[in-house]
Design an enzyme around this catalytic site. Structure first.
Site, short mmCIF file in Angstrom:
data_model
loop_
_atom_site.label_atom_id
_atom_site.label_comp_id
_atom_site.label_asym_id
_atom_site.label_seq_id
_atom_site.Cartn_x
_atom_site.Cartn_y
_atom_site.Cartn_z
N ASN A 135 0.83 -1.22 0.00
CA ASN A 135 0.00 0.00 0.00
C ASN A 135 0.86 1.27 0.00
OD1 ASN A 135 1.04 0.03 2.56
ND2 ASN A 135 -0.92 0.07 3.64
N HIS A 137 3.39 1.94 2.14
CA HIS A 137 3.95 2.37 3.43
C HIS A 137 5.47 2.24 3.45
CE1 HIS A 137 3.36 -1.88 5.42
NE2 HIS A 137 4.61 -1.74 5.04
N GLU A 142 1.57 4.40 7.38
CA GLU A 142 0.50 3.97 6.47
C GLU A 142 -0.01 5.18 5.67
OE1 GLU A 142 0.30 0.89 6.12
OE2 GLU A 142 -0.42 -0.23 7.86
C1 F6R Z 1 9.75 -3.25 8.16
C2 F6R Z 1 9.09 -2.12 7.54
C3 F6R Z 1 8.12 -2.30 6.42
C4 F6R Z 1 8.60 -3.29 5.36
C5 F6R Z 1 7.54 -3.45 4.28
C6 F6R Z 1 7.92 -4.49 3.25
O1 F6R Z 1 10.64 -2.82 9.16
O2 F6R Z 1 9.31 -1.05 7.97
O3 F6R Z 1 7.89 -1.04 5.82
O4 F6R Z 1 9.79 -2.84 4.79
O5 F6R Z 1 6.31 -3.84 4.86
O6 F6R Z 1 7.99 -5.75 3.85
P1 F6R Z 1 8.53 -7.02 3.04
O7 F6R Z 1 9.96 -6.77 2.78
O8 F6R Z 1 8.32 -8.17 4.00
O9 F6R Z 1 7.72 -7.11 1.81
#
Ligand code: F6R
Length: 248
Positions: A135, A137, A142
């Site tokens: 999304n 973030h 968010e």
């Molecule tokens: C984790 C964080 C999140 C992840 C994001 C992608 O510390 O801050 O923003 O980087 O959700 O997560 P993955 O790499 O599991 O797809």
């Protein structure tokens, strides 16, 4: 801004070289770190390279982006445990060198203020590593998070809880809140590298490329940063328009 690599492994090799050089040039580097699947091959490669090159990590400091509210450092799904398993323990980083916001302290408001201050007092982040949510973030900021936010408590969106459910036995166990560095904390890093890999990140990459700088697309804030690089693999680049690819 977008640099396309053939595979996640190629990104991991490139980033590991870059981190190694950075620490060789500045043994007191302050690094902002992320958790998540995207980071796993990167930390694995870096640990291997650090061991092979006998890289001196004794003066490095690290600050993680976020932690779940309600999960203590011993909890297997806490971000502390993720970091301990993938980086801190194998790279030999001590407790004194690493920081994550606490998800279990009594006074969360105070923890938020002191985490942003702790980063500043360490001299600020030399480099922030980021993943991205489907999304948009960054950290757990968010859609709708103000760009001037510092460390704060967030209610996780259902989208994020669903995405992160794969790390838990049951999706209902995914905490509903987290504590995260704010977008302003992230933007104050001297350099930022966002990594996105896999076909499931293709939509959000195309959205990021096309998006105006807008709080509904948290990662779009990064377009205002002078030292931002976005490393993506072929699969995540699949929906980028031709002009983005030409610009690479
Ligand atoms: C984790 C964080 C999140 C992840 C994001 C992608 O510390 O801050 O923003 O980087 O959700 O997560 P993955 O790499 O599991 O797809």
């Amino acid at each position: 801004m977008f640099v396309i690599f053939p595979t996640p492994h190629a990104i991991a090799e490139h980033l590991s070289n870059l981190l190694t050089q950075k620490i060789q040039n500045n043994p007191k580097a302050v690094l902002g770190l992320a958790t998540g699947s995207t980071m796993e091959p990167i930390y694995a490669q870096f640990v291997q390279q650090a061991q092979q090159t006998k890289l001196d990590l004794s003066q490095v400091k690290t600050f993680n982006l976020d932690e779940y509210i309600g999960l203590g450092p011993e909890h297997p799904q806490s971000y502390y445990q993720f970091m301990q398993c993938h980086l801190f323990q194998p790279a030999g980083l001590s407790k004194q060198q690493v920081s994550l916001p606490s998800g279990i302290c009594e006074n969360l408001e105070k923890e938020c203020v002191s985490y942003s201050e702790k980063i500043k007092n360490a001299g600020g982040l030399d480099l922030q590593l980021l993943g991205i949510g489907t999304n948009g973030h960054i950290g757990f900021n968010e859609p709708g998070t103000p760009f001037d936010s510092l460390t704060h408590v967030v209610k996780l969106s259902e989208n994020t809880r669903l995405d992160n459910g794969r790390f838990f036995d049951d999706k209902s166990e995914v905490p509903t809140q987290a504590i995260t560095m704010g977008i302003q904390d992230i933007m104050s890093a001297k350099e930022i590298i966002l990594v996105a890999t896999g076909r499931h990140k293709a939509e959000v990459m195309a959205h990021l490329f096309a998006s105006a700088i807008h709080e509904q697309m948290p990662a779009s804030a990064l377009k205002q940063h002078a030292q931002i690089k976005i490393f993506i693999d072929q699969a995540a680049a699949e929906l980028l328009p031709a002009e983005a690819k030409q610009a690479i």
